[in-house]
Design an enzyme around this catalytic site. Structure first.
Site, PDB file in Angstrom:
ATOM      1  N   ASP A 191      -1.117   0.030  -5.085  1.00  0.00           N
ATOM      2  CA  ASP A 191      -0.219  -1.461  -4.945  1.00  0.00           C
ATOM      3  C   ASP A 191       0.702  -1.141  -5.105  1.00  0.00           C
ATOM      4  O   ASP A 191       1.566  -1.141  -6.224  1.00  0.00           O
ATOM      5  CB  ASP A 191      -0.570  -2.638  -5.553  1.00  0.00           C
ATOM      6  CG  ASP A 191      -0.280  -3.712  -5.818  1.00  0.00           C
ATOM      7  OD1 ASP A 191       0.559  -3.724  -5.463  1.00  0.00           O
ATOM      8  OD2 ASP A 191      -1.423  -4.730  -6.207  1.00  0.00           O
ATOM      9  N   HIS A 192       2.269  -1.454  -3.910  1.00  0.00           N
ATOM     10  CA  HIS A 192       3.535  -1.064  -3.924  1.00  0.00           C
ATOM     11  C   HIS A 192       4.359  -1.677  -5.341  1.00  0.00           C
ATOM     12  O   HIS A 192       5.168  -1.535  -5.831  1.00  0.00           O
ATOM     13  CB  HIS A 192       3.997  -1.025  -2.879  1.00  0.00           C
ATOM     14  CG  HIS A 192       3.832  -1.720  -2.023  1.00  0.00           C
ATOM     15  ND1 HIS A 192       3.302  -2.361  -1.499  1.00  0.00           N
ATOM     16  CD2 HIS A 192       5.715  -2.833  -2.336  1.00  0.00           C
ATOM     17  CE1 HIS A 192       4.040  -3.522  -0.943  1.00  0.00           C
ATOM     18  NE2 HIS A 192       5.383  -3.853  -1.711  1.00  0.00           N
ATOM     19  N   HIS A 254      -1.662  -7.949  -4.169  1.00  0.00           N
ATOM     20  CA  HIS A 254       0.150  -8.053  -5.032  1.00  0.00           C
ATOM     21  C   HIS A 254      -0.050  -9.350  -6.269  1.00  0.00           C
ATOM     22  O   HIS A 254      -0.262  -8.275  -7.227  1.00  0.00           O
ATOM     23  CB  HIS A 254       0.788  -8.257  -4.101  1.00  0.00           C
ATOM     24  CG  HIS A 254       1.100  -7.148  -3.134  1.00  0.00           C
ATOM     25  ND1 HIS A 254       0.553  -5.619  -3.075  1.00  0.00           N
ATOM     26  CD2 HIS A 254       1.373  -6.992  -1.647  1.00  0.00           C
ATOM     27  CE1 HIS A 254       0.916  -4.284  -2.585  1.00  0.00           C
ATOM     28  NE2 HIS A 254       1.607  -5.851  -0.810  1.00  0.00           N
TER      29      HIS A 254
HETATM   30  C1  BG6 Z   1       3.000  -5.288   1.895  1.00  0.00           C
HETATM   31  C2  BG6 Z   1       2.465  -6.502   3.125  1.00  0.00           C
HETATM   32  O1  BG6 Z   1       1.908  -4.660   0.931  1.00  0.00           O
HETATM   33  O2  BG6 Z   1       3.887  -5.928   1.235  1.00  0.00           O
HETATM   34  C3  BG6 Z   1       2.818  -6.755   3.816  1.00  0.00           C
HETATM   35  O3  BG6 Z   1       1.463  -5.270   4.006  1.00  0.00           O
HETATM   36  C4  BG6 Z   1       4.479  -7.315   2.633  1.00  0.00           C
HETATM   37  O4  BG6 Z   1       2.718  -7.910   4.435  1.00  0.00           O
HETATM   38  C5  BG6 Z   1       4.612  -6.259   1.912  1.00  0.00           C
HETATM   39  O5  BG6 Z   1       5.824  -8.217   3.804  1.00  0.00           O
HETATM   40  C6  BG6 Z   1       5.596  -6.834   1.010  1.00  0.00           C
HETATM   41  O6  BG6 Z   1       5.921  -5.939   0.136  1.00  0.00           O
HETATM   42  P1  BG6 Z   1       7.685  -6.362  -0.140  1.00  0.00           P
HETATM   43  O7  BG6 Z   1       8.005  -4.878  -1.304  1.00  0.00           O
HETATM   44  O8  BG6 Z   1       8.647  -6.351   0.469  1.00  0.00           O
HETATM   45  O9  BG6 Z   1       7.770  -7.308  -1.429  1.00  0.00           O
END
Ligand code: BG6
Length: 502
Positions: A191-192, A254
């Site tokens: 989960d980045h 997230h």
């Molecule tokens: C991803 C989603 O996990 O997270 C995307 O699949 C989203 O739709 C993105 O745009 C948002 O990540 P960040 O790090 O750009 O806020």
């Protein structure tokens, strides 16, 4: 920045072969390779790391390496230094292979074993599945059948990106398949958001500052808002997004992770499982979500055309690979209650959406007002104390408190203390992947989701998605460039509150 002091668990030997399934894909070019480059730059890549990129296309190693080099210019957060690049260049191998072909795995196995001999990678493997989720099972089975997991001399770890299933049932089925081959401790579910600095900082802020932790409860906190808002639309990902929607794309993963970190009890120590267990309890304590509750406390939206930063943009239904009558939500706002001693009675408002008027990720903690008896401002109201944890694009902490108004010499004014700074790395930051890959290498799964967390999050998400499928919302119901459907504002207004856009 990488925090070297975080808890270590598991194997600390960093020599390994990183096998990337989907080596020619977007994720590899945009995130994984630039992350490896920047890790090299920061001295975080072990000498004995080899990167084997697997792709179906016929190309030479040199061709592949020069494609990665070109991506580096586009996506690396640091300018490319040729000396550092040449070290990464030498670590990268391209292996042509169709991973759907189970007969091919034994050749791959032999290839990796040969590489072990020449590179001192000690039989350690990281299998990174940077492929569409429908291939997860196929690859894991292929690895299993060819004895590439448990019989390896060193350790083997599996890394998977979201989506982890499309609902509770499919997630369970997938998990079952993975567990037949890998142990839970060796599965790294990415989960980045957990790799982002300010997300990791939530626990530090809460558990190292008595001024916060002592009032971090329903006695002092009026409500908590978690907003992940984007100006971007779905772009070229319409095909994926159509089956995902904001619920599966952002909330199930997230937002649930952020909610857990904000609301959890202090863990007894910083061991991976101690932290994950406390996070899990939060999701399990979410008050029963009934259709009656959702009718009043849930808002779905889908963007129509509009204007973002002065430029006209199309509506969701006009995006590539999206049906003209799509019922997929690109916006969700929701009120939740966490029914435990700390939080009963304090609502959590969460919202996320695409093509909104502002871009950012932040957590707003609104404290209860003092009795409104002594001091007022010109509007006869007392502004609340607000603590804002800014995740992006600014990173840091903002605090609002009341002081005397020195200009008019009567009343009070809110004073704003802001430690946040504009991060040059926007959004899905490369650093998040740097941190996560580094942790996979050293065997620390704290920043990855444990299965029971995923399962609990699906239990909640499924109820909401099920409700969405029954209820008929007329889409599109917000203009691109706005802050979502009007009902998202009413959701808080009916409780006498508002969304803070700090
Ligand atoms: C991803 C989603 O996990 O997270 C995307 O699949 C989203 O739709 C993105 O745009 C948002 O990540 P960040 O790090 O750009 O806020």
């Amino acid at each position: 920045m990488i925090d070297y002091n975080s808890s270590l668990s598991g194997d600390k030997d960093l020599s390994a072969i990183l096998v990337i399934f989907g080596g020619t894909g977007d994720l590899t070019h945009r995130k994984l390779m630039p992350a490896l480059y920047n890790m090299l730059l920061d001295g975080l890549v072990p000498d004995h790391l080899q990167v084997v990129a697997i792709g179906r296309r016929d190309k030479s190693e040199e061709e592949y390496r020069s494609e990665v080099r070109a991506s580096m210019d586009k996506y690396s957060r640091n300018k490319v230094d040729e000396k550092i690049w040449s070290r990464l260049n030498d670590m990268i191998r391209y292996y042509r292979f169709d991973f759907r072909d189970h007969d091919g795995y034994s050749d791959l196995k032999t290839y990796l074993e040969e590489l072990d001999k020449n590179s001192e990678t000690k039989g350690n493997r990281i299998y990174y599945l940077a492929v569409a989720p429908e291939y997860f099972e196929t690859i894991v089975l292929g690895l299993h059948k060819s004895n590439m997991v448990k019989t390896a001399k060193g350790w083997s770890r599996l890394v998977i990106e979201k989506p982890f299933g499309k609902d509770l049932i499919t997630a369970r089925q997938l998990n079952q398949k993975l567990l037949e081959v890998f142990e839970e401790k060796d599965i790294y579910r990415i989960d980045h958001y957990l790799g982002k600095d300010m997300i990791q900082n939530i626990m530090v802020l809460r558990f190292t500052n008595s001024i916060f932790e002592s009032i971090w409860n329903n006695k002092y906190i009026d409500n908590i808002q978690i907003s992940l808002t984007e100006k971007l639309g779905v772009g070229t990902r319409g095909g994926y997004y159509e089956h995902s929607g904001a619920m599966r794309d952002m909330i199930q993963n997230h937002i649930m992770q952020i909610l857990s970190l904000v609301a959890m009890e202090p863990p007894v120590n910083l061991k991976t499982d101690s932290i994950r267990t406390e996070k899990l309890k939060v999701i399990e304590a979410i008050e029963e979500i009934t259709p009656e509750f959702l009718r009043d406390n849930l808002v779905f939206g889908q963007y129509g055309k509009g204007v973002i930063d002065g430029k006209p943009v199309v509506g969701y239904r006009e995006e590539e690979n999206v049906p003209k009558d799509s019922g997929t939500e690109t916006f969700v706002a929701l009120k939740l209650h966490i029914n435990n001693f700390r939080w009963a009675g304090t609502p959590f408002y969460i919202r996320t959406g695409k093509r909104l008027g502002s871009y950012g990720a932040e957590i707003v903690i609104q404290f209860k007002n003092m009795p409104n008896l002594l001091y007022f401002n010109d509007n006869n109201i007392q502004e609340p104390n607000l603590l804002v944890i800014r995740i992006q694009p600014s990173v840091g902490v903002f605090f609002q408190f009341n002081t005397k108004d020195f200009i008019s010499h009567h009343g009070i004014v809110p004073t704003k203390m802001d430690t946040s700074y504009e991060s040059p790395y926007q959004g899905n930051t490369p650093e998040a992947y740097e941190r996560l890959i580094y942790d996979i290498l050293r065997g620390d799964s704290t920043l990855f989701s444990r299965w029971d967390e995923v399962e609990a999050a699906w239990t909640v998400a499924d109820k909401i998605i099920g409700y969405r499928e029954q209820s008929k919302v007329k889409f599109p119901n917000y203009d691109a460039g706005s802050m979502g459907p009007i009902r998202a504002t009413t959701l808080l207004a009916k409780d006498g509150r508002e969304w803070w856009n700090i």
